[in-house]
Design a protein around this motif. Structure first.
Motif, short mmCIF file in Angstrom:
data_model
loop_
_atom_site.label_atom_id
_atom_site.label_comp_id
_atom_site.label_asym_id
_atom_site.label_seq_id
_atom_site.Cartn_x
_atom_site.Cartn_y
_atom_site.Cartn_z
N GLY A 1 7.69 15.56 -13.05
CA GLY A 1 6.30 15.15 -13.20
C GLY A 1 5.98 13.82 -12.54
N SER A 2 7.00 13.13 -12.05
CA SER A 2 6.78 11.83 -11.40
C SER A 2 6.16 12.02 -10.02
CB SER A 2 8.11 11.09 -11.23
OG SER A 2 8.70 10.85 -12.48
N THR A 3 5.39 11.04 -9.61
CA THR A 3 4.77 11.01 -8.29
C THR A 3 5.66 10.22 -7.35
OG1 THR A 3 2.57 11.12 -9.28
CG2 THR A 3 2.70 10.26 -7.04
N LEU A 4 5.76 10.69 -6.09
CA LEU A 4 6.57 10.01 -5.08
C LEU A 4 5.66 9.45 -3.99
CD1 LEU A 4 9.37 12.70 -4.76
CD2 LEU A 4 9.45 10.57 -6.06
N ALA A 5 5.98 8.25 -3.53
CA ALA A 5 5.16 7.59 -2.52
C ALA A 5 6.04 6.80 -1.55
CB ALA A 5 4.15 6.66 -3.19
N VAL A 6 5.45 6.49 -0.40
CA VAL A 6 6.08 5.61 0.58
C VAL A 6 5.12 4.46 0.86
CG1 VAL A 6 7.45 7.44 1.66
CG2 VAL A 6 5.18 6.89 2.57
N GLU A 7 5.66 3.39 1.38
CA GLU A 7 4.80 2.29 1.82
C GLU A 7 4.22 2.64 3.18
OE1 GLU A 7 6.65 -1.57 1.54
OE2 GLU A 7 7.54 -1.05 -0.40
N ARG A 8 2.98 2.30 3.38
CA ARG A 8 2.32 2.62 4.65
C ARG A 8 3.11 2.09 5.84
NH1 ARG A 8 -2.12 4.33 6.91
NH2 ARG A 8 -3.30 4.61 5.02
N GLU A 46 0.86 -1.18 0.00
CA GLU A 46 0.00 0.00 0.00
C GLU A 46 0.90 1.23 0.00
OE1 GLU A 46 -3.52 2.23 2.51
OE2 GLU A 46 -2.62 0.42 3.34
N ARG A 47 0.75 2.05 -1.03
CA ARG A 47 1.58 3.24 -1.17
C ARG A 47 0.76 4.49 -0.88
NH1 ARG A 47 2.82 0.52 -6.28
NH2 ARG A 47 4.63 -0.78 -5.91
N LEU A 48 1.38 5.43 -0.19
CA LEU A 48 0.76 6.71 0.09
C LEU A 48 1.57 7.79 -0.60
CD1 LEU A 48 0.08 6.33 3.90
CD2 LEU A 48 -1.50 5.93 2.01
N ILE A 49 0.89 8.63 -1.36
CA ILE A 49 1.56 9.70 -2.10
C ILE A 49 2.10 10.71 -1.10
CG2 ILE A 49 1.26 11.52 -3.84
CD1 ILE A 49 0.86 8.58 -4.86
N VAL A 50 3.38 11.07 -1.25
CA VAL A 50 4.01 12.05 -0.37
C VAL A 50 4.58 13.25 -1.12
CG1 VAL A 50 4.52 10.43 1.51
CG2 VAL A 50 6.17 10.73 -0.36
N GLY A 51 4.50 13.24 -2.44
CA GLY A 51 5.01 14.38 -3.18
C GLY A 51 5.12 14.10 -4.66
N ARG A 52 5.74 15.09 -5.35
CA ARG A 52 5.98 14.92 -6.78
C ARG A 52 7.23 15.70 -7.17
NH1 ARG A 52 2.02 18.68 -6.55
NH2 ARG A 52 2.38 20.57 -7.72
#
Length: 169
Positions: free
Chosen positions: A82-89, A6-12
């Motif tokens: 333009g890429s989206t950055l995410a972390v795992e929950r 499960e990834r949560l968006i944290v930035g771009r």
């Protein structure tokens, strides 16, 4: 085959910084520079996700700059814009009782204490005084996130936030 984390968006990635492969990042973490504390970040380009190692990062003015291990120069950094950055929950620190990650509140139904449906939470706005909940329903409403005053009850299991708010506002 293992399930996707499960990834949560944290930035771009919003731009490049210098000639050594650093990128400018719009961070959705609090504080903004906290995104640089993760040793790895998931990056989405198109439909594909890739796990990248963060080599360096820091707050820079009102933003953040990051350097990924395999991004050696400005040209490589340009490809990430333009890429989206995410972390795992599971990488997130545990919260105190009664605290929530904004991502957990997105999409919850909002209703007044009288039971009037105002819509669903579509986001939050940070302000100097307090955060503001953006509620999309028959129209957009901005409700201050002040527990005990405007936000009466938060029940993620029921998918509901109860507020003391005049539906005409």
């Amino acid at each position: 085959m293992s399930a996707e984390p499960e990834r949560l968006i944290v930035g771009r990635v919003s731009g490049v910084y210098g000639v050594k492969g650093f990128v400018r990042v719009f961070s959705e973490t609090e504080p903004r520079a906290a995104i640089a504390e993760f040793p790895r970040l998931w990056m989405q380009r198109g439909a594909d996700w890739e796990l990248l190692e963060v080599e360096a990062g820091r707050g820079h003015g009102r933003g953040v700059v990051l350097k990924f291990r395999d991004t050696a120069d400005r040209d490589a950094a340009c490809a990430l814009v333009g890429s989206t950055l995410a972390v795992e929950r599971e990488w997130l620190p545990p919260l105190e009782d009664g605290a929530f990650y904004w991502a957990d509140l997105q999409g919850l139904r909002v209703e007044t204490k009288e039971g009037v449906d105002l819509g669903r939470i579509s986001g939050f706005i940070e302000t100097g005084a307090n955060d503001v909940m953006v509620v999309q329903g028959d129209r957009e409403r901005l409700v201050p996130w002040v527990r005990g005053r405007y936000v009466l009850d938060v029940d993620p299991a029921a998918g509901l936030v109860r507020v003391d708010w005049d539906p005409e506002f």
